[in-house]
Design a protein around this motif. Sequence first.
Motif, PDB file in Angstrom:
ATOM      1  N   ASP A   8       0.872  -1.327  -0.050  1.00 15.94           N
ATOM      2  CA  ASP A   8      -0.049  -0.131   0.124  1.00 15.94           C
ATOM      3  C   ASP A   8       0.988   1.331  -0.082  1.00 15.94           C
ATOM      4  OD1 ASP A   8      -2.344  -1.539   0.219  1.00 15.94           O
ATOM      5  OD2 ASP A   8      -2.294  -1.298   2.387  1.00 15.94           O
ATOM      6  N   ASP A   9       1.920   1.198   0.670  1.00 18.50           N
ATOM      7  CA  ASP A   9       2.889   2.272   0.677  1.00 18.50           C
ATOM      8  C   ASP A   9       4.246   1.970   0.686  1.00 18.50           C
ATOM      9  OD1 ASP A   9       3.944   4.979   1.282  1.00 18.50           O
ATOM     10  OD2 ASP A   9       3.020   5.180   3.098  1.00 18.50           O
ATOM     11  N   PRO A  10       4.725   1.632  -0.641  1.00 15.25           N
ATOM     12  CA  PRO A  10       6.228   1.071  -0.762  1.00 15.25           C
ATOM     13  C   PRO A  10       7.233   2.378  -0.609  1.00 15.25           C
ATOM     14  CG  PRO A  10       5.036   1.487  -2.969  1.00 15.25           C
ATOM     15  CD  PRO A  10       4.120   1.747  -1.840  1.00 15.25           C
ATOM     16  N   ALA A  11       6.836   3.628  -0.810  1.00 12.87           N
ATOM     17  CA  ALA A  11       7.906   4.596  -0.459  1.00 12.87           C
ATOM     18  C   ALA A  11       8.114   4.816   1.007  1.00 12.87           C
ATOM     19  CB  ALA A  11       7.322   5.762  -0.957  1.00 12.87           C
ATOM     20  N   ALA A  12       7.029   4.687   1.900  1.00 10.41           N
ATOM     21  CA  ALA A  12       7.431   4.689   3.349  1.00 10.41           C
ATOM     22  C   ALA A  12       8.401   3.474   3.531  1.00 10.41           C
ATOM     23  CB  ALA A  12       6.243   4.453   4.116  1.00 10.41           C
ATOM     24  N   THR A  13       8.089   2.205   3.060  1.00 12.01           N
ATOM     25  CA  THR A  13       8.929   0.998   3.171  1.00 12.01           C
ATOM     26  C   THR A  13      10.409   1.185   2.946  1.00 12.01           C
ATOM     27  OG1 THR A  13       7.139  -0.551   2.893  1.00 12.01           O
ATOM     28  CG2 THR A  13       9.398  -1.544   2.546  1.00 12.01           C
ATOM     29  N   TRP A  14      10.722   1.811   1.836  1.00  8.83           N
ATOM     30  CA  TRP A  14      11.929   2.156   1.257  1.00  8.83           C
ATOM     31  C   TRP A  14      12.466   3.211   2.122  1.00  8.83           C
ATOM     32  CZ3 TRP A  14      15.317  -0.048  -2.353  1.00  8.83           C
ATOM     33  CH2 TRP A  14      14.571  -1.151  -2.937  1.00  8.83           C
ATOM     34  N   ALA A  15      11.824   4.326   2.753  1.00 13.05           N
ATOM     35  CA  ALA A  15      12.344   5.361   3.453  1.00 13.05           C
ATOM     36  C   ALA A  15      12.921   4.734   4.894  1.00 13.05           C
ATOM     37  CB  ALA A  15      11.315   6.323   3.756  1.00 13.05           C
ATOM     38  N   LEU A  16      12.072   3.605   5.446  1.00 13.00           N
ATOM     39  CA  LEU A  16      12.340   3.412   6.642  1.00 13.00           C
ATOM     40  C   LEU A  16      13.398   2.227   6.670  1.00 13.00           C
ATOM     41  CD1 LEU A  16       8.777   2.852   8.362  1.00 13.00           C
ATOM     42  CD2 LEU A  16      10.607   4.380   9.332  1.00 13.00           C
ATOM     43  N   ASN A  17      13.409   1.227   5.704  1.00 13.48           N
ATOM     44  CA  ASN A  17      14.315   0.262   5.666  1.00 13.48           C
ATOM     45  C   ASN A  17      15.589   0.523   5.000  1.00 13.48           C
ATOM     46  OD1 ASN A  17      12.087  -1.200   6.624  1.00 13.48           O
ATOM     47  ND2 ASN A  17      11.754  -2.355   4.662  1.00 13.48           N
ATOM     48  N   ALA A  18      15.769   1.574   4.088  1.00  8.37           N
ATOM     49  CA  ALA A  18      16.969   2.053   3.474  1.00  8.37           C
ATOM     50  C   ALA A  18      17.608   3.426   3.767  1.00  8.37           C
ATOM     51  CB  ALA A  18      16.776   1.815   1.964  1.00  8.37           C
ATOM     52  N   PHE A  19      16.709   4.309   3.717  1.00  8.12           N
ATOM     53  CA  PHE A  19      17.094   5.719   3.838  1.00  8.12           C
ATOM     54  C   PHE A  19      17.473   6.111   5.359  1.00  8.12           C
ATOM     55  CE2 PHE A  19      15.986  10.249   4.863  1.00  8.12           C
ATOM     56  CZ  PHE A  19      17.012  10.771   3.945  1.00  8.12           C
ATOM     57  N   LEU A  20      16.624   5.638   6.268  1.00  8.57           N
ATOM     58  CA  LEU A  20      16.747   5.835   7.808  1.00  8.57           C
ATOM     59  C   LEU A  20      18.204   5.278   8.327  1.00  8.57           C
ATOM     60  CD1 LEU A  20      16.066   6.685  10.538  1.00  8.57           C
ATOM     61  CD2 LEU A  20      14.866   4.747  10.842  1.00  8.57           C
ATOM     62  N   PRO A  21      18.498   3.896   7.655  1.00 10.15           N
ATOM     63  CA  PRO A  21      19.694   3.186   8.409  1.00 10.15           C
ATOM     64  C   PRO A  21      21.035   3.929   7.772  1.00 10.15           C
ATOM     65  CG  PRO A  21      18.149   1.531   7.435  1.00 10.15           C
ATOM     66  CD  PRO A  21      17.349   2.791   7.060  1.00 10.15           C
ATOM     67  N   GLY A  22      20.957   4.753   6.679  1.00  9.95           N
ATOM     68  CA  GLY A  22      21.979   5.659   6.319  1.00  9.95           C
ATOM     69  C   GLY A  22      22.282   6.745   7.041  1.00  9.95           C
ATOM     70  N   GLU A  42      20.998  -3.063   3.792  1.00 10.73           N
ATOM     71  CA  GLU A  42      22.194  -3.818   4.351  1.00 10.73           C
ATOM     72  C   GLU A  42      23.421  -2.993   3.502  1.00 10.73           C
ATOM     73  OE1 GLU A  42      22.383  -7.954   4.133  1.00 10.73           O
ATOM     74  OE2 GLU A  42      20.556  -8.515   5.117  1.00 10.73           O
ATOM     75  N   ARG A  43      22.977  -2.964   2.031  1.00 10.36           N
ATOM     76  CA  ARG A  43      24.087  -2.229   1.325  1.00 10.36           C
ATOM     77  C   ARG A  43      24.438  -1.082   1.494  1.00 10.36           C
ATOM     78  NH1 ARG A  43      25.138  -7.334  -0.365  1.00 10.36           N
ATOM     79  NH2 ARG A  43      24.575  -7.984  -2.267  1.00 10.36           N
ATOM     80  N   ILE A  44      23.538   0.024   1.725  1.00  3.49           N
ATOM     81  CA  ILE A  44      23.729   1.308   2.244  1.00  3.49           C
ATOM     82  C   ILE A  44      24.617   1.246   3.712  1.00  3.49           C
ATOM     83  CG2 ILE A  44      22.543   3.431   3.154  1.00  3.49           C
ATOM     84  CD1 ILE A  44      20.624   2.833   1.171  1.00  3.49           C
ATOM     85  N   VAL A  45      24.056   0.494   4.430  1.00  2.00           N
ATOM     86  CA  VAL A  45      24.930   0.506   5.816  1.00  2.00           C
ATOM     87  C   VAL A  45      26.261  -0.231   5.839  1.00  2.00           C
ATOM     88  CG1 VAL A  45      24.902  -0.596   8.115  1.00  2.00           C
ATOM     89  CG2 VAL A  45      22.866   0.410   7.384  1.00  2.00           C
ATOM     90  N   THR A  46      26.715  -1.054   4.938  1.00  4.00           N
ATOM     91  CA  THR A  46      27.716  -1.566   4.802  1.00  4.00           C
ATOM     92  C   THR A  46      28.777  -0.697   4.133  1.00  4.00           C
ATOM     93  OG1 THR A  46      26.970  -3.889   4.557  1.00  4.00           O
ATOM     94  CG2 THR A  46      29.082  -3.454   3.393  1.00  4.00           C
TER      95      THR A  46
END
Length: 343
Positions: free
Chosen positions: A118-132, A182-186
């Motif tokens: 329903d909200d893929p953008a929020a998923t990418w923000a929390l899972n990929a952008f936030l860890p960075g 994982e990739r961004i954090v690594t």
Amino acid sequence: MTRNPPPDDAALEDRLSAPTDDDVAAMAALEGDILLLGAGGKMGPSLARLARRASEAAGATRRIVAASGFHTPGIAGSLKRADVEVIRCDLLDPAALAELPDMPNVVLMAGQKFGTADDPAATWALNAFLPGLIVRRFPTARLVLFSTGNVYPLSDVSGTGSNEGDPVGPIGEYARSALARERIVTHLATRQGTPCAILRLNYAVELRYGVLHDLANRLVRGEPIDVAMGWVNVIWQRDANAIALRLLSRAAVPPFVLNVTGPEKLSVRSLALELAGHLEVEPVFAGTESTTALLSDASRAHALFGPPTVDVDTLCVWVADWVRRGGPSLDRPTHFEEREGKF
């Protein structure tokens, strides 16, 4: 630990946060305070209480701080009563991140799986952008990052599942965003020298949610059990949280990656039959077992930290008792049977 089923929420929370001697030793050896980010979800509250209890048993004076939006009523208050400091904040707000205390140990649990469709953008923000953002905010901290076994492809059920050295192959948008995390954090952690450990979890269970809870609820409602995803791994949530805390001392550059789940490859049909026996109901099955499933080989974790403290047979007894008595549910189905990665 007693093998009798926990009778209520208080007893369950006690077991979910009860430290072992090894947990106490780990907290005695660890230096510094601990910051738990996204600690208002399914696992965060018991992780915070485990960290507090293990530290107290070790005689270690440290702050345990839980930062989250705390949208579920009652969680923030219960953590305060457990001597855990609570910070209500939006982790995606740069100003809020800047105001968080600097701490030498950080566990990042924040993320989104369900609601991705329903909200893929929020998923990418929390899972990929936030860890960075977190790696940049805490460049000198030891960081433990919660990830998922969904970064792996489905594997042949005749094998032991994917290990940490196997190729990844995420299925669906949630899994791809988890791999991006994982990739961004690594990349960032390696570039700036931030020691990190990545915990690929698959699946944590307790009595109010998880694969066993899902199966037991379907059985009591008389719903068919879909066995297309015919095999799963599970681990008692307390044990997964204990590993997360103990991974702080193993954070490294580049990140140390670890699969975390139980030692067995479990048949969904067999689990349903076992639960049905305890519930005294007749199971109904749908579909046929596929030759592939989402499976993780966690032998490395068991070699490092030992086997889980609660076995699957005991968990089945506990979950069946809980569901039969109408115990509370977190109402968060795992959708473990999903084979197309649509969450």
